[in-house]
Design a protein around this motif. Sequence first.
Motif, PDB file in Angstrom:
ATOM      1  N   GLN A 131       0.843  -1.202   0.000  1.00 36.59           N
ATOM      2  CA  GLN A 131       0.000   0.000   0.000  1.00 36.59           C
ATOM      3  C   GLN A 131       0.874   1.247   0.000  1.00 36.59           C
ATOM      4  OE1 GLN A 131      -3.683  -1.776   2.688  1.00 36.59           O
ATOM      5  NE2 GLN A 131      -2.064  -0.620   3.681  1.00 36.59           N
ATOM      6  N   ALA A 132       0.259   2.382  -0.341  1.00 36.06           N
ATOM      7  CA  ALA A 132       0.990   3.655  -0.350  1.00 36.06           C
ATOM      8  C   ALA A 132       0.021   4.788  -0.068  1.00 36.06           C
ATOM      9  CB  ALA A 132       1.701   3.884  -1.675  1.00 36.06           C
ATOM     10  N   VAL A 133       0.538   5.782   0.657  1.00 33.84           N
ATOM     11  CA  VAL A 133      -0.201   7.008   0.961  1.00 33.84           C
ATOM     12  C   VAL A 133       0.715   8.173   0.648  1.00 33.84           C
ATOM     13  CG1 VAL A 133      -1.358   8.384   2.727  1.00 33.84           C
ATOM     14  CG2 VAL A 133      -1.576   5.899   2.761  1.00 33.84           C
ATOM     15  N   GLY A 134       0.262   9.086  -0.180  1.00 29.72           N
ATOM     16  CA  GLY A 134       1.037  10.273  -0.526  1.00 29.72           C
ATOM     17  C   GLY A 134       0.272  11.531  -0.180  1.00 29.72           C
ATOM     18  N   THR A 135       0.959  12.535   0.329  1.00 35.19           N
ATOM     19  CA  THR A 135       0.295  13.765   0.716  1.00 35.19           C
ATOM     20  C   THR A 135       1.268  14.936   0.638  1.00 35.19           C
ATOM     21  OG1 THR A 135      -0.892  14.889   2.506  1.00 35.19           O
ATOM     22  CG2 THR A 135       0.849  13.374   3.144  1.00 35.19           C
ATOM     23  N   ASP A 136       0.703  16.109   0.407  1.00 35.17           N
ATOM     24  CA  ASP A 136       1.449  17.356   0.475  1.00 35.17           C
ATOM     25  C   ASP A 136       1.080  18.172   1.704  1.00 35.17           C
ATOM     26  OD1 ASP A 136      -1.123  17.994  -0.222  1.00 35.17           O
ATOM     27  OD2 ASP A 136      -0.590  19.289  -1.914  1.00 35.17           O
ATOM     28  N   GLY A 137       0.356  17.564   2.638  1.00 35.69           N
ATOM     29  CA  GLY A 137      -0.099  18.247   3.834  1.00 35.69           C
ATOM     30  C   GLY A 137      -1.572  18.588   3.803  1.00 35.69           C
ATOM     31  N   GLN A 138      -2.210  18.503   2.646  1.00 33.04           N
ATOM     32  CA  GLN A 138      -3.631  18.809   2.526  1.00 33.04           C
ATOM     33  C   GLN A 138      -4.370  17.781   1.686  1.00 33.04           C
ATOM     34  OE1 GLN A 138      -4.454  22.664   0.882  1.00 33.04           O
ATOM     35  NE2 GLN A 138      -6.670  22.488   1.114  1.00 33.04           N
ATOM     36  N   THR A 139      -3.834  17.419   0.546  1.00 31.70           N
ATOM     37  CA  THR A 139      -4.462  16.468  -0.367  1.00 31.70           C
ATOM     38  C   THR A 139      -3.754  15.121  -0.256  1.00 31.70           C
ATOM     39  OG1 THR A 139      -4.955  18.300  -1.864  1.00 31.70           O
ATOM     40  CG2 THR A 139      -5.178  16.078  -2.731  1.00 31.70           C
ATOM     41  N   PHE A 140      -4.554  14.045  -0.247  1.00 29.98           N
ATOM     42  CA  PHE A 140      -4.023  12.701  -0.072  1.00 29.98           C
ATOM     43  C   PHE A 140      -4.248  11.883  -1.341  1.00 29.98           C
ATOM     44  CE2 PHE A 140      -3.974  14.029   4.220  1.00 29.98           C
ATOM     45  CZ  PHE A 140      -3.146  13.182   4.928  1.00 29.98           C
ATOM     46  N   GLN A 141      -3.293  10.962  -1.580  1.00 30.71           N
ATOM     47  CA  GLN A 141      -3.379   9.979  -2.653  1.00 30.71           C
ATOM     48  C   GLN A 141      -3.237   8.590  -2.015  1.00 30.71           C
ATOM     49  OE1 GLN A 141      -3.730  11.629  -5.562  1.00 30.71           O
ATOM     50  NE2 GLN A 141      -2.944  13.629  -4.933  1.00 30.71           N
ATOM     51  N   PHE A 142      -4.125   7.654  -2.397  1.00 34.87           N
ATOM     52  CA  PHE A 142      -4.113   6.311  -1.828  1.00 34.87           C
ATOM     53  C   PHE A 142      -3.916   5.296  -2.950  1.00 34.87           C
ATOM     54  CE2 PHE A 142      -6.840   8.899   0.924  1.00 34.87           C
ATOM     55  CZ  PHE A 142      -6.210   8.718   2.154  1.00 34.87           C
ATOM     56  N   LEU A 156      -6.346   2.924  -7.246  1.00 33.96           N
ATOM     57  CA  LEU A 156      -5.856   4.291  -7.041  1.00 33.96           C
ATOM     58  C   LEU A 156      -7.009   5.211  -6.682  1.00 33.96           C
ATOM     59  CD1 LEU A 156      -3.647   6.480  -7.200  1.00 33.96           C
ATOM     60  CD2 LEU A 156      -4.092   6.627  -9.655  1.00 33.96           C
ATOM     61  N   GLU A 157      -6.879   5.871  -5.553  1.00 31.55           N
ATOM     62  CA  GLU A 157      -7.816   6.912  -5.115  1.00 31.55           C
ATOM     63  C   GLU A 157      -7.036   8.211  -5.096  1.00 31.55           C
ATOM     64  OE1 GLU A 157     -11.688   8.112  -3.610  1.00 31.55           O
ATOM     65  OE2 GLU A 157     -11.016   6.131  -4.233  1.00 31.55           O
ATOM     66  N   GLU A 158      -7.388   9.155  -5.956  1.00 32.96           N
ATOM     67  CA  GLU A 158      -6.563  10.342  -6.167  1.00 32.96           C
ATOM     68  C   GLU A 158      -7.264  11.605  -5.722  1.00 32.96           C
ATOM     69  OE1 GLU A 158      -7.620  11.248 -10.822  1.00 32.96           O
ATOM     70  OE2 GLU A 158      -5.953   9.871 -10.392  1.00 32.96           O
ATOM     71  N   ASP A 159      -6.441  12.572  -5.290  1.00 34.34           N
ATOM     72  CA  ASP A 159      -6.870  13.935  -4.944  1.00 34.34           C
ATOM     73  C   ASP A 159      -8.020  13.929  -3.947  1.00 34.34           C
ATOM     74  OD1 ASP A 159      -4.944  14.893  -6.661  1.00 34.34           O
ATOM     75  OD2 ASP A 159      -6.307  15.077  -8.361  1.00 34.34           O
ATOM     76  N   VAL A 160      -7.735  13.413  -2.747  1.00 38.98           N
ATOM     77  CA  VAL A 160      -8.726  13.384  -1.665  1.00 38.98           C
ATOM     78  C   VAL A 160      -8.282  14.409  -0.626  1.00 38.98           C
ATOM     79  CG1 VAL A 160      -9.935  11.952   0.005  1.00 38.98           C
ATOM     80  CG2 VAL A 160      -9.092  10.942  -2.117  1.00 38.98           C
ATOM     81  N   PRO A 161      -8.978  15.551  -0.491  1.00 37.15           N
ATOM     82  CA  PRO A 161      -8.535  16.572   0.474  1.00 37.15           C
ATOM     83  C   PRO A 161      -8.936  16.205   1.896  1.00 37.15           C
ATOM     84  CG  PRO A 161     -10.480  17.332  -0.688  1.00 37.15           C
ATOM     85  CD  PRO A 161     -10.126  16.004  -1.297  1.00 37.15           C
ATOM     86  N   LEU A 162      -8.061  16.522   2.838  1.00 38.55           N
ATOM     87  CA  LEU A 162      -8.368  16.327   4.256  1.00 38.55           C
ATOM     88  C   LEU A 162      -9.093  17.528   4.837  1.00 38.55           C
ATOM     89  CD1 LEU A 162      -8.027  14.529   6.772  1.00 38.55           C
ATOM     90  CD2 LEU A 162      -5.804  15.612   7.150  1.00 38.55           C
ATOM     91  N   TYR A 163      -8.845  18.698   4.281  1.00 44.67           N
ATOM     92  CA  TYR A 163      -9.523  19.932   4.702  1.00 44.67           C
ATOM     93  C   TYR A 163      -9.453  20.899   3.540  1.00 44.67           C
ATOM     94  CZ  TYR A 163      -4.668  21.174   5.584  1.00 44.67           C
ATOM     95  OH  TYR A 163      -3.321  21.379   5.450  1.00 44.67           O
ATOM     96  N   ASP A 164     -10.271  21.945   3.612  1.00 42.88           N
ATOM     97  CA  ASP A 164     -10.316  22.927   2.529  1.00 42.88           C
ATOM     98  C   ASP A 164      -9.219  23.974   2.654  1.00 42.88           C
ATOM     99  OD1 ASP A 164     -12.449  21.602   1.433  1.00 42.88           O
ATOM    100  OD2 ASP A 164     -13.964  22.893   2.361  1.00 42.88           O
TER     101      ASP A 164
END
Length: 430
Positions: free
Chosen positions: A350-361, A383-391
């Motif tokens: 598995q993999a989780v990628g983030t820039d601090g706001q948007t997540f990729q799974f 692939l689950e792409e561009d999932v924001p954690l907050y606005d």
Amino acid sequence: MIPEATQRLRSAAPLLSKAASLNDAWLFGVQPRRHLNVSSRRAGKINHRPPPRDRVEIPGLEAVTYADRMHYVPGLSKPVFPRWEMGHKDPRFYRSPPHRDMALHRDEPCYVFHQRSSILEGVRQALWLTKTKLTPGLPPQLLALAESSANQIADQDERVQNAINHACFWETTEAEPKECNSSTLVHNLLQLCSNLQAGRPELGRRMLAEKYSVTASWSRGEDLFQVRGQNGLLLSSAWPLPPLADRQEVEETANHELETFYPVAPTIDLQTTHLYNPSENTTGFRSDYPYPHAHTLYFLDGVDRRCRLRPPQLRAKMIMFCFANALARARGLAPPEGPAPPLERPVCVQAVGTDGQTFQFVFFQLNTTELTNHSGVKNQVWLEEDVPLYDSARLRPLMRRKEVMVPAGLIGYRPETFRKFLSLYLHGAQ
């Protein structure tokens, strides 16, 4: 009495000498540098070295040098002395031999994907290189893990928001931080997920590793590819992840045709090297490591400000390193000997990628190690792409024409994103 003309010449002598020195410096390639913040003694001049001259060797003629005189003599050639060899090895004065004299040199090039690679075609190129079939979204049986009441954390939403505030506001010393610290956010969320260890003791059989290196080699058509380097954080486990696709779904991938991107070459934006080991496959750990199975990779985009990837390139990097970890593990269990059949038990990462706001799974399932041709069973990736954690998360409100456009604080928290993060963490717990 000194004549007035002589006195004027004496007063103008410093100016004339300074002009002459500047003119000579300009002619001889020594340009003065202006230092307005230091004294005149520290203000030096830049000496530009002339380019070295090509040494001409005429057959049958021996150059007359000043080697016997032990000092420079005008009109004689500069001698060439053999390189002095020390009696011991000193790493400060080490000179690597030419590439063709090295033991790992190969005539055929190898295309390397490393942690700073940014491939042009993104996910499509990664799917072709890894011979993989893409399925958008995460499967429902994986997302259902965090929906159970037994897997809920006490005051979950409040504690997740505190983790976000800590990463965005409380840790930094800047008056107005521009972005959230992805490293601090991921560590806070992992620590929050580890609170479920009291009810699930099997979660304690895991280990988080930083700055580990992985290497995987494979052939695709007539070209040789390698993935090597450091990718971020690795959560390894004592047990392997269970596959998401059953045997029938794996066999149905043989009918899938890989998407091409002609006329762009599949090797575009990959580093070309002639120094490599074609059979190198390492997971980065010793064989007796108690947590040998890669569970989840965490990619922290933005930690290295010199290398920031766009979302398509970040997703491609996640797929490539998931594939590398799975392939290195599969090759370690069964070294390649001739044509490799489909794996009896697929290797999953598995993999989780983030820039601090948007997540990729990403969930990657390695079904086969036969990657040379385009036919046969394919690997699978969800692939689950561009999932924001907050606005938005701002320390100060955004004002436009005396109107508040974006208020201060944490705005638009989305709890379903953390539930996906928690589902991947809980997956594989016995």
